[in-house]
Write an enzyme that holds these catalytic residues in place. Structure first.
Site, PDB file in Angstrom:
ATOM      1  N   ASP A  15      -8.094  -2.828  -6.858  1.00 55.73           N
ATOM      2  CA  ASP A  15      -8.748  -3.980  -6.243  1.00 55.73           C
ATOM      3  C   ASP A  15     -10.267  -3.890  -6.334  1.00 55.73           C
ATOM      4  O   ASP A  15     -10.938  -4.822  -6.793  1.00 55.73           O
ATOM      5  CB  ASP A  15      -8.336  -4.115  -4.777  1.00 55.73           C
ATOM      6  CG  ASP A  15      -6.864  -4.450  -4.617  1.00 55.73           C
ATOM      7  OD1 ASP A  15      -6.140  -4.440  -5.623  1.00 55.73           O
ATOM      8  OD2 ASP A  15      -6.434  -4.717  -3.488  1.00 55.73           O
ATOM      9  N   ARG A  96     -12.129   2.929  10.491  1.00 54.28           N
ATOM     10  CA  ARG A  96     -12.893   1.738  10.113  1.00 54.28           C
ATOM     11  C   ARG A  96     -14.277   1.643  10.766  1.00 54.28           C
ATOM     12  O   ARG A  96     -15.232   1.230  10.103  1.00 54.28           O
ATOM     13  CB  ARG A  96     -12.076   0.474  10.386  1.00 54.28           C
ATOM     14  CG  ARG A  96     -10.786   0.369   9.571  1.00 54.28           C
ATOM     15  CD  ARG A  96     -10.975   0.786   8.135  1.00 54.28           C
ATOM     16  NE  ARG A  96      -9.781   0.594   7.319  1.00 54.28           N
ATOM     17  CZ  ARG A  96      -9.423   1.399   6.333  1.00 54.28           C
ATOM     18  NH1 ARG A  96     -10.155   2.485   6.076  1.00 54.28           N
ATOM     19  NH2 ARG A  96      -8.361   1.140   5.601  1.00 54.28           N
ATOM     20  N   ASP A 125      -7.339  -4.974   8.487  1.00 52.67           N
ATOM     21  CA  ASP A 125      -8.614  -4.371   8.129  1.00 52.67           C
ATOM     22  C   ASP A 125      -9.727  -5.387   7.929  1.00 52.67           C
ATOM     23  O   ASP A 125     -10.894  -5.100   8.182  1.00 52.67           O
ATOM     24  CB  ASP A 125      -8.461  -3.505   6.874  1.00 52.67           C
ATOM     25  CG  ASP A 125      -7.970  -2.105   7.193  1.00 52.67           C
ATOM     26  OD1 ASP A 125      -8.052  -1.703   8.362  1.00 52.67           O
ATOM     27  OD2 ASP A 125      -7.509  -1.408   6.274  1.00 52.67           O
ATOM     28  N   SER A 177       1.622   1.105  -1.047  1.00 56.12           N
ATOM     29  CA  SER A 177       0.232   0.988  -0.625  1.00 56.12           C
ATOM     30  C   SER A 177      -0.028   2.111   0.366  1.00 56.12           C
ATOM     31  O   SER A 177       0.675   2.231   1.372  1.00 56.12           O
ATOM     32  CB  SER A 177      -0.006  -0.374   0.034  1.00 56.12           C
ATOM     33  OG  SER A 177      -1.311  -0.434   0.586  1.00 56.12           O
TER      34      SER A 177
END
Length: 402
Positions: A15, A96, A125, A177
């Site tokens: 990505d 995060r 996210d 993933s």
């Protein structure tokens, strides 16, 4: 809005490799790659700078955030007792805030006018990153390619990279993933998208299955000061090394696997398999220490704080006054969390076998079933009479009305 310079949260995966040339094509801007080292492992970080440059980035910054992650997020969160929906130890969520903050700091330092992330429009996210961006640098534009571009599959991204002559090791047949950091590794996709399918052996990457774990149990002594781990088996260990050690020991014994269907912030349910071996050991040890030190009402309040804090971390509300308030309460309580805990690891289980603390409220003299001279059992009668007084009055009223 004209964009001249953007800082991209870059991993080197499919990505973000595609995002670099896409940004240059669509925004005609300079792209700076930002890579956060949160303990995902040398394999993922190997060659990432060269890969970013070959993708079209003008530069690539790799920032080591492992110690910040533990000291500023993981250890404070552990004091709150936060566990999302009863099982999830918030591995992805906790990383995060430090990643987003470091990305903003780099953008401001370099004079960038935009931030970019590779989060999809389906996940949590995107909210976590953009919530942090809004709190820390609301003047910067946020670009989320998955909400803008025309690509809708891995193959379409691969075709685009081939068109742009950007090298990649990704393939169209990626099954899972995954997201890894010092605290955990998560797995989604593949066969586990069907909740009726049992996870296959290829799902798990860190931990042995309980069936393959050693037949002999292992005991570990953990020492805490004010709710933070300071020693393992009597030896002082720095935070990063401590988590790495507990991950290795826990993984060997099959500790820390969960398989859950969770409620995402965006409204849908998702199934995830998580491995958090060191974290599972630490949580068990801290709960045992709390049982010695906290009185009944303090423990109840800490549990309430933990529920609220878990939701806050999961929802990406780290940079808020509520986080500061909840953390202040949990940290104040944790001033008493000093002591030693021994846990036994065996075939996926963590069992607390020994506990001690200079702040312990446990008194063998009071709790013993043997004869004692400190507790008059006759005193309990008056306590019970007052404790049940409302029930007694209600019963009397009912009887009088009959």
């Amino acid at each position: 809005m004209s964009i001249k310079k953007v800082v991209l949260a870059y991993s080197g995966g499919l990505d973000t490799s595609a995002i670099v040339p896409w940004l240059k094509d669509n925004y005609d801007c300079e792209v700076i790659a930002f890579v956060a080292n949160v303990g995902q492992g040398d394999e993922e970080l190997a060659g990432v700078e060269e890969k970013a440059i070959k993708s079209g980035a003008s530069s690539c910054y790799v920032v080591d955030l492992r110690e910040e992650l533990i000291k500023e997020v993981i250890y404070p969160t552990l004091k709150t007792g936060a566990v999302y929906e009863g099982q999830y130890l918030l591995g992805t969520s906790m990383a995060r805030p430090v990643i987003a903050r470091a990305q903003v700091e780099l953008a401001l330092k370099l004079g960038a006018d935009a931030l970019c992330h590779g989060c999809t429009g389906k996940g949590n996210d995107q909210v976590r990153f953009e919530g942090a961006f809004a709190a820390l640098a609301p003047q910067l534009k946020v670009i989320a390619p998955w909400r803008e571009w025309q690509f809708n599959s891995r193959q379409s991204l691969l075709n685009y990279l081939a068109e742009k002559n950007v090298p990649t090791t990704a393939s169209a047949t990626k099954i899972y993933s995954r997201d890894a950091n010092l605290w955990h590794i998560s797995h989604e996709g593949g066969e586990i998208e069907n909740p009726w399918n049992e996870p296959s052996d290829q799902i798990w990457m860190w931990t042995k299955s309980p069936e393959q774990a050693p037949d002999k149990a292992e005991h570990i002594q953990l020492s805490f000061e004010k709710g933070e781990l300071t020693k393992i088996n009597g030896e002082v260990v720095a935070p990063v090394k401590a988590i790495e050690m507990l991950n290795a020991i826990g993984s060997e014994h099959g500790v820390g696997r969960i398989d859950i269907v969770e409620n995402r912030l965006v409204g849908m349910k998702s199934r995830g398999c998580y491995e958090t071996p060191g974290g599972t050991i630490l949580v068990a040890a801290l709960r045992a220490l709390e049982s010695l030190v906290y009185d009944r009402t303090s423990l109840k309040y800490r549990e309430e704080v933990g529920l609220e804090f878990a939701q806050l971390v999961y929802d990406g509300r780290w940079f808020t006054p509520l986080k500061d308030a909840l953390l202040a309460a949990a940290t104040s309580l944790a001033d008493q969390l000093t002591g030693d805990i021994v846990v036994k690891l065996y075939k996926g289980n963590v069992t607390v076998t020994q506990r001690r603390s200079p702040n312990s409220l446990y008194s063998e003299a009071f709790a013993t079933f043997e004869g004692d001279e400190v507790y008059n059992q006759k005193d309990a009668a008056g306590f019970i009479r007052l404790y049940s007084l409302a029930s007694r009055i209600r019963a009397l009223h009912t009887k009088a009305g009959q």
